[in-house]
Write an enzyme that holds these catalytic residues in place. Structure first.
Site, PDB file in Angstrom:
ATOM      1  N   HIS A 164       2.520   7.262  39.505  1.00 52.79           N
ATOM      2  CA  HIS A 164       2.147   8.385  40.326  1.00 52.79           C
ATOM      3  C   HIS A 164       3.242   9.516  40.560  1.00 52.79           C
ATOM      4  O   HIS A 164       3.534  10.742  40.525  1.00 52.79           O
ATOM      5  CB  HIS A 164       1.236   8.401  41.273  1.00 52.79           C
ATOM      6  CG  HIS A 164      -0.174   7.526  41.162  1.00 52.79           C
ATOM      7  ND1 HIS A 164      -0.618   6.839  42.211  1.00 52.79           N
ATOM      8  CD2 HIS A 164      -0.654   7.640  39.925  1.00 52.79           C
ATOM      9  CE1 HIS A 164      -1.809   6.440  41.578  1.00 52.79           C
ATOM     10  NE2 HIS A 164      -1.767   6.444  40.312  1.00 52.79           N
ATOM     11  N   HIS A 190      -7.673  11.846  36.874  1.00 56.42           N
ATOM     12  CA  HIS A 190      -6.572  10.978  37.596  1.00 56.42           C
ATOM     13  C   HIS A 190      -5.848  10.062  36.248  1.00 56.42           C
ATOM     14  O   HIS A 190      -4.921   9.566  36.314  1.00 56.42           O
ATOM     15  CB  HIS A 190      -7.090   9.766  38.560  1.00 56.42           C
ATOM     16  CG  HIS A 190      -5.945   9.248  38.926  1.00 56.42           C
ATOM     17  ND1 HIS A 190      -4.983   9.572  39.875  1.00 56.42           N
ATOM     18  CD2 HIS A 190      -5.779   7.790  38.432  1.00 56.42           C
ATOM     19  CE1 HIS A 190      -4.153   8.357  39.984  1.00 56.42           C
ATOM     20  NE2 HIS A 190      -4.452   7.449  39.147  1.00 56.42           N
ATOM     21  N   ASP A 193      -2.087   9.705  35.472  1.00 56.94           N
ATOM     22  CA  ASP A 193      -1.605   8.387  34.838  1.00 56.94           C
ATOM     23  C   ASP A 193      -0.637   8.519  33.772  1.00 56.94           C
ATOM     24  O   ASP A 193       0.350   7.968  33.558  1.00 56.94           O
ATOM     25  CB  ASP A 193      -2.333   7.390  34.745  1.00 56.94           C
ATOM     26  CG  ASP A 193      -2.882   6.402  36.085  1.00 56.94           C
ATOM     27  OD1 ASP A 193      -2.269   6.966  37.338  1.00 56.94           O
ATOM     28  OD2 ASP A 193      -4.107   5.971  36.415  1.00 56.94           O
ATOM     29  N   HIS A 220      -2.798   1.798  31.338  1.00 61.17           N
ATOM     30  CA  HIS A 220      -1.280   1.806  31.372  1.00 61.17           C
ATOM     31  C   HIS A 220      -0.768   0.844  30.235  1.00 61.17           C
ATOM     32  O   HIS A 220       0.240   1.082  29.497  1.00 61.17           O
ATOM     33  CB  HIS A 220      -0.804   1.108  32.491  1.00 61.17           C
ATOM     34  CG  HIS A 220      -1.224   1.971  34.057  1.00 61.17           C
ATOM     35  ND1 HIS A 220      -0.928   3.351  33.969  1.00 61.17           N
ATOM     36  CD2 HIS A 220      -1.920   1.755  34.993  1.00 61.17           C
ATOM     37  CE1 HIS A 220      -1.327   3.777  35.082  1.00 61.17           C
ATOM     38  NE2 HIS A 220      -2.080   2.875  35.716  1.00 61.17           N
TER      39      HIS A 220
HETATM   40 ZN    ZN Z   1      -3.110   6.164  38.987  1.00 66.82          ZN
END
Ligand code: ZN
Length: 320
Positions: free
Chosen positions: A89, A250, A254, A277
């Protein structure tokens, strides 16, 4: 060997850093521990460097794909026994504010969650002022499509990046939950629309997972103050959503933070399907592998074109 991505200097843009020293303090989303962060100006071509200041000697960890050490529900970077969790973030906010170089000193092993979005960081950077440096900005330019697909569980997770003169993201989300709108989000992203359309989107989690996550040392600091929390049917946060598709935004937030671990801004069109991720970092590592095979070459300047201010500098957002 055929190359898919190279590093180029942009003749009309200069690198930036923060013009002041900034402090942040709060609870880590996963560790649940308090930590603090000091962001300081850094010289051109030094990039974003994290430093663990609470252990001796200091551990210097460059924001670089080669230092990614965990991608379970967050992106962590580490080196020589020092680790910093949940950098995405803050990295996203640095990207959004147009900051190429900064020293990020961390007292703790996780970046504070703040409100679960990137807005607090972004506003602090912007309000303190962004300082232009005397070296030209470097971009990763995509020459040919690069694709990473996760076929392990046949879930259709993939990420690809295609040549483009801009930074564009298409994100496709497919969550089987009545309160999470599935669909796609497409945008050409610059500093201003990052602020307006993406930076405020909070991280999210499902109540049914909380017990399992906490047993595994994750989400220990997660609460309604720093995350959207969902039960089987609805969002539990009384204030509701900040964007009607806050979840997907969001995921884009990311993704921007994860991609910035390439060390550079990117000119390319990203198409991400249900990514997290783990696969984001696989793409970044692949891109960095291509950069290692190429040498920096200059973008041909347009005739008589004067250097402009950085893209973010002219369009001051109104903070609400
Ligand atoms: Zn996040």
């Amino acid at each position: 060997m055929e190359n898919f991505a190279i590093l180029k200097e942009e003749k009309n843009e200069f690198q930036c850093t923060v013009s002041d020293i900034l402090f942040f303090k709060g609870i880590g989303l996963h560790t649940g521990k308090e930590s603090s962060v000091v962001v300081k100006p850094a010289k051109a071509n030094s990039g974003i460097t994290f430093i663990r200041k609470d252990i001796k000697p200091d551990v210097i960890i460059k924001a670089d794909a080669g230092n990614i050490c965990s991608t379970t529900l967050r992106t962590s970077i580490g080196k020589n026994g020092g680790c910093i969790s949940t950098v995405e973030h803050l990295m996203s906010a640095l990207w959004g504010a147009g900051i190429d170089n900064a020293q990020v000193e961390v007292y703790g092993d996780e970046i504070p969650a703040m409100d679960g979005s990137a807005r607090v960081f972004y506003e602090a950077f912007y309000e303190s002022g962004i300082k232009e440096l005397n070296k030209r900005r470097r971009y990763i330019e995509i020459l040919k499509q690069v694709v990473v697909a996760d076929n392990a569980d046949n879930a259709g997770i993939s990420i690809a990046i295609y040549p483009s003169d801009d930074f564009e993201i298409s994100y496709i989300m497919d969550f089987n939950h009545p309160a999470v709108a599935s669909g796609s989000f497409n945008m050409k992203i610059d500093g201003f629309n990052f602020y307006k359309e993406i930076s405020h989107a909070r991280t999210f989690g499902f109540l049914k997972d909380v017990e399992y996550l906490k047993k595994n040392g994750l989400a220990l600091g997660g609460s309604l103050d720093n995350a959207l929390v969902l039960d089987e049917t609805s969002v539990l946060n009384k204030e509701g959503l900040r964007y009607k598709d806050e979840f997907i935004r969001h995921k884009v937030l990311d993704l921007i933070g994860d991609l910035y671990l390439s060390g550079y801004r990117i000119k390319g069109r990203v198409v991400a399907k249900k990514t997290g991720h783990d696969i984001n970092s696989k793409l970044v590592k692949k891109l960095n592998g291509f950069l290692n095979n190429s040498k920096l070459s200059d973008r041909t300047p347009a005739e008589n074109k004067k250097p402009q201010a950085v893209p973010n500098a002219g369009a001051a957002p109104q903070f609400a």
